[in-house]
Design a protein around this motif. Structure first.
Motif, mmCIF file in Angstrom:
data_model
loop_
_atom_site.group_PDB
_atom_site.id
_atom_site.type_symbol
_atom_site.label_atom_id
_atom_site.label_comp_id
_atom_site.label_asym_id
_atom_site.label_seq_id
_atom_site.Cartn_x
_atom_site.Cartn_y
_atom_site.Cartn_z
ATOM 1 N N ARG A 118 -8.434 13.711 -21.983
ATOM 2 C CA ARG A 118 -8.134 14.728 -22.992
ATOM 3 C C ARG A 118 -9.336 14.884 -23.909
ATOM 4 N N ARG A 119 -9.712 16.120 -24.167
ATOM 5 C CA ARG A 119 -10.920 16.384 -24.954
ATOM 6 C C ARG A 119 -10.587 16.923 -26.337
ATOM 7 N N ASP A 120 -11.580 16.909 -27.181
ATOM 8 C CA ASP A 120 -11.426 17.495 -28.513
ATOM 9 C C ASP A 120 -11.610 19.012 -28.403
ATOM 10 N N LEU A 121 -10.737 19.618 -27.660
ATOM 11 C CA LEU A 121 -10.847 21.053 -27.427
ATOM 12 C C LEU A 121 -9.475 21.576 -26.992
ATOM 13 N N ALA A 122 -9.031 22.631 -27.637
ATOM 14 C CA ALA A 122 -7.755 23.260 -27.260
ATOM 15 C C ALA A 122 -7.970 24.756 -27.080
ATOM 16 N N CYS A 123 -7.164 25.336 -26.228
ATOM 17 C CA CYS A 123 -7.181 26.787 -26.059
ATOM 18 C C CYS A 123 -5.876 27.350 -26.603
ATOM 19 N N LEU A 124 -5.988 28.318 -27.487
ATOM 20 C CA LEU A 124 -4.808 29.015 -27.992
ATOM 21 C C LEU A 124 -4.662 30.319 -27.231
ATOM 22 N N ALA A 178 -1.793 27.701 -36.470
ATOM 23 C CA ALA A 178 -1.693 26.944 -35.214
ATOM 24 C C ALA A 178 -2.864 25.972 -35.080
ATOM 25 N N MET A 179 -4.055 26.419 -35.465
ATOM 26 C CA MET A 179 -5.216 25.519 -35.404
ATOM 27 C C MET A 179 -5.043 24.360 -36.391
ATOM 28 N N ASP A 180 -4.527 24.670 -37.563
ATOM 29 C CA ASP A 180 -4.279 23.609 -38.546
ATOM 30 C C ASP A 180 -3.303 22.577 -37.984
ATOM 31 N N TRP A 181 -2.264 23.070 -37.325
ATOM 32 C CA TRP A 181 -1.273 22.145 -36.772
ATOM 33 C C TRP A 181 -1.920 21.241 -35.710
ATOM 34 N N GLU A 205 -2.750 16.739 -33.376
ATOM 35 C CA GLU A 205 -3.384 16.367 -32.109
ATOM 36 C C GLU A 205 -4.837 15.940 -32.311
ATOM 37 N N LYS A 206 -5.296 16.000 -33.557
ATOM 38 C CA LYS A 206 -6.670 15.606 -33.900
ATOM 39 C C LYS A 206 -7.692 16.395 -33.079
ATOM 40 N N ILE A 207 -7.444 17.663 -32.957
ATOM 41 C CA ILE A 207 -8.360 18.546 -32.233
ATOM 42 C C ILE A 207 -9.086 19.427 -33.254
ATOM 43 N N GLY A 208 -10.409 19.500 -33.114
ATOM 44 C CA GLY A 208 -11.188 20.230 -34.107
ATOM 45 C C GLY A 208 -11.952 21.420 -33.568
ATOM 46 N N ARG A 209 -11.873 21.651 -32.242
ATOM 47 C CA ARG A 209 -12.611 22.777 -31.651
ATOM 48 C C ARG A 209 -11.642 23.605 -30.808
#
Lengths: 319, 283
Positions: free
Chosen positions: A29-35, A104-107, A112-116
């Motif tokens: 799992r990476r520090d990256l999420a797609c919305l 959503a990014m704040d959540w 989830e400690k995701i920053g990007r």
């Protein structure tokens, strides 16, 4: 695919019901999420569950996916006041749901400690993502399928804001009707759209109608030609800001979709000189013959392939 | 309520299980003591998505009127498990039966009323026929009385896509059905249609299915033209089944793409609430 329901609240207090999917076991799992953001009024799954079908490309690369229902749409709280779809789309195109994306990014940052983030989706979802990117530098990439570049409900006659691509198609339709008695009857009884006929046929004959133009926003370079009357200047401003800070954008268009012509004629060509320096960041991909919602499995396979290639080029795990 | 003023609603999204698979549900809890529980069966495929917000508003209005309401996604649609192509009418009926149990468990109700929209109405009626006393009655919005005809409309969408992308129709309705029965999946609006789904839908013929009327049923028909009474065919059909009735309620076709943004079906809702408020023996 194991999904988790997430109910978060935007600043207005509306509960937004979203779907979170983490990468499968065995994938780091990476520090990256797609919305992936609600397209039009079709909620967080998108037409024919398109977002579920595309999510796997992100998950396989360790990228968490959250599908977001905006306030007033899908299952979320809130009410939208519009009764006409074009008016509703216009508000989306002006950025109404950007605060929902930020929430959503704040959540995801908090829980989830995701920053990007990569943001986008289909149509209005893609545009909302771009407009959110303008407001929040945590966004490091735009993933856009069939993104509109114009404002709906601009008050202009449809013929006045058609692209040359649309006019060529319409002209072909009119020319095919030239020996059709019923079509001539409609024309002679004033039931035809004279304005569209004049602009589509007139253009081919060398006649030109005057562009309405409009002031250029100061934040962006001047276009080579006056902007289209219905151009969404917010789109232009946000795109230049995203690219200007070095973030890549993937623009995927469908071959049978007018949105490609709009992008080309109302944005890419007028700003070609200014965009040249961003050629390494701004990627355009076409899915030949596809419709707006990419409904055929072959088109979908191409969309998946394009997505995978872009992610591997731009967001490889080692990067 | 404006977009800027948020009113807190008692709504609980959750997953429930059926044979190891997860279905998405959202329970709208009543604002006051419950007058009974309603389970909503959504329309089919893209009609579900176009009508989604109307169903959300409907559930909220029923909750405000004192009913607990469970909306859920059948497998293959929305946020529930399975690919669409792995589902058929039987899975939809099974999903509805499971949703009835879940609704009763979560609300403490002994029985529910099913509300189904379009093809979801046929699924609701079929499930009610198997659920016994767990279903008090069924309300169907704009019923699809002939499943085969409805399937034909899905294939027309495939042919429209052929025209739009290739300029001509190379496979007719008959050819599409033949190919499907030979094992091919035919795509309409991004949804893969297959032989089992076709056969199941063709079997949803209200004129040939007495089991669809085992529980009291209200059909809400959309009037066409100057129609002032339910259509003779519908009246004759329901007249043969005591406890069933039909009423007219005008609504725009919010389950298809129109120029309007539809968030509410006031007339369908009123006709449903009127039926729900009847004493059980009258319904």
């Amino acid at each position: 695919m194991s999904e988790q329901i997430v109910t978060l609240r935007n600043r207005a207090g509306h509960a937004l019901h979203c779907m979170l999917t983490r990468p499968p076991a065995g994938v780091a799992r990476r520090d990256l999420a797609c919305l992936l953001l609600s397209p039009g009024v079709k909620m967080r799954v998108a037409p024919h569950r398109l977002y579920r079908k595309l999510a796997g490309q992100f998950l396989a690369r360790g990228i968490t996916v959250m599908r977001v229902d905006f306030h007033g749409l899908g299952d979320s709280e809130g009410e939208l006041p519009e009764t006409q779809l074009d008016q509703l789309y216009r508000q989306v195109q002006l950025g109404r749901h950007v605060p929902d994306v930020l929430a959503a990014m704040d959540w995801l940052a908090d829980h989830e400690k995701i920053g990007r983030f990569l943001v986008g989706g289909l149509c209005g979802g893609a545009l909302t993502g771009l407009l959110a990117a303008e407001r929040d530098t945590r966004v490091i990439g735009l993933y856009a399928l069939g993104m509109p570049t114009v404002l709906d409900a601009s008050g202009a006659h449809a013929a006045d804001v058609m692209t040359q691509g649309q006019l060529n198609r319409v002209r072909g339709i009119y020319l095919r009707k030239i020996f059709d008695v019923a079509s001539w009857r409609r024309l002679l009884t004033a039931r035809s759209d004279y304005r569209t006929i004049l602009r589509s046929i007139g253009g081919a004959l060398g006649l030109r109608t005057r562009g309405k133009g409009g002031p250029s926003p100061v934040e962006v370079p001047a276009p080579a030609t006056p902007p289209a009357a219905n151009l969404n200047h917010g789109f232009v401003r946000a795109m230049f800001q995203l690219l200007g800070r070095g973030s890549p954008a993937l623009m995927v268009f469908s071959g049978a979709d007018r949105l490609h012509w709009e992008y080309e004629e109302k944005f890419a060509r007028p700003w070609a000189a200014s965009l040249a320096r961003f050629s390494q960041l701004l990627e355009l991909e076409m899915i030949p013959n596809a419709n707006h919602v990419i409904s055929d499995p072959q088109w979908l396979d191409q969309a998946r392939h394009i997505t995978a290639q872009w992610l591997d080029r731009r967001f490889a795990a080692a990067a | 309520m404006s977009a800027g003023a948020a009113a807190r609603l008692d709504e609980q999204p959750f997953f429930f299980e059926l044979a190891g698979e997860r279905l998405f549900g959202l329970l709208h809890m009543p604002a006051s003591a419950s007058l009974g529980t309603v389970v909503c069966c959504h329309a089919f495929a893209e009609e579900k998505l176009w009508s989604h917000r109307v169903y959300v508003t409907f559930a909220r209005e029923l909750a405000a009127a004192g009913h607990a309401v469970l909306r859920f996604d059948v497998r293959g649609e929305g946020d529930s498990d399975r690919e669409f192509e792995e589902t058929d009418i039987e899975t939809r009926v099974a999903d509805t039966l499971r949703a009835i149990d879940v609704a009763c468990d979560r609300t403490g109700s002994a029985s529910v009323v099913l509300v189904g929209h379009r093809l979801g109405g046929s699924v609701a009626a079929a499930a009610a026929g198997q659920a016994g006393e767990r279903v008090r009655g069924v309300v169907v919005w704009d019923p699809v009385l002939d499943g085969a005809e409805y399937f034909g409309s899905l294939l027309r969408s495939n042919m429209a896509t052929q025209m739009a992308t290739g300029g001509k129709v190379t496979r007719t309705r008959e050819a599409l059905i033949a190919d499907m029965l030979a094992g091919e999946t035919v795509v309409a609006d991004g949804y893969g249609l297959h032989a089992a789904l076709y056969r199941g839908m063709c079997a949803l013929d209200w004129n040939a299915r007495a089991d669809l009327f085992r529980r009291p049923l209200r059909a809400i028909e959309v009037p066409k033209g100057g129609q002032t009474d339910p259509s003779p065919a519908l009246k004759a059909l329901l007249g043969a089944h005591p406890g069933s009735d039909a009423v007219l309620a005008a609504e725009p076709p919010f389950w298809r793409e129109t120029r309007q943004f539809h968030r509410r079906a006031a007339n369908f809702t009123a006709a449903t609430l009127e039926w729900l408020r009847r004493p059980a023996e009258a319904a």
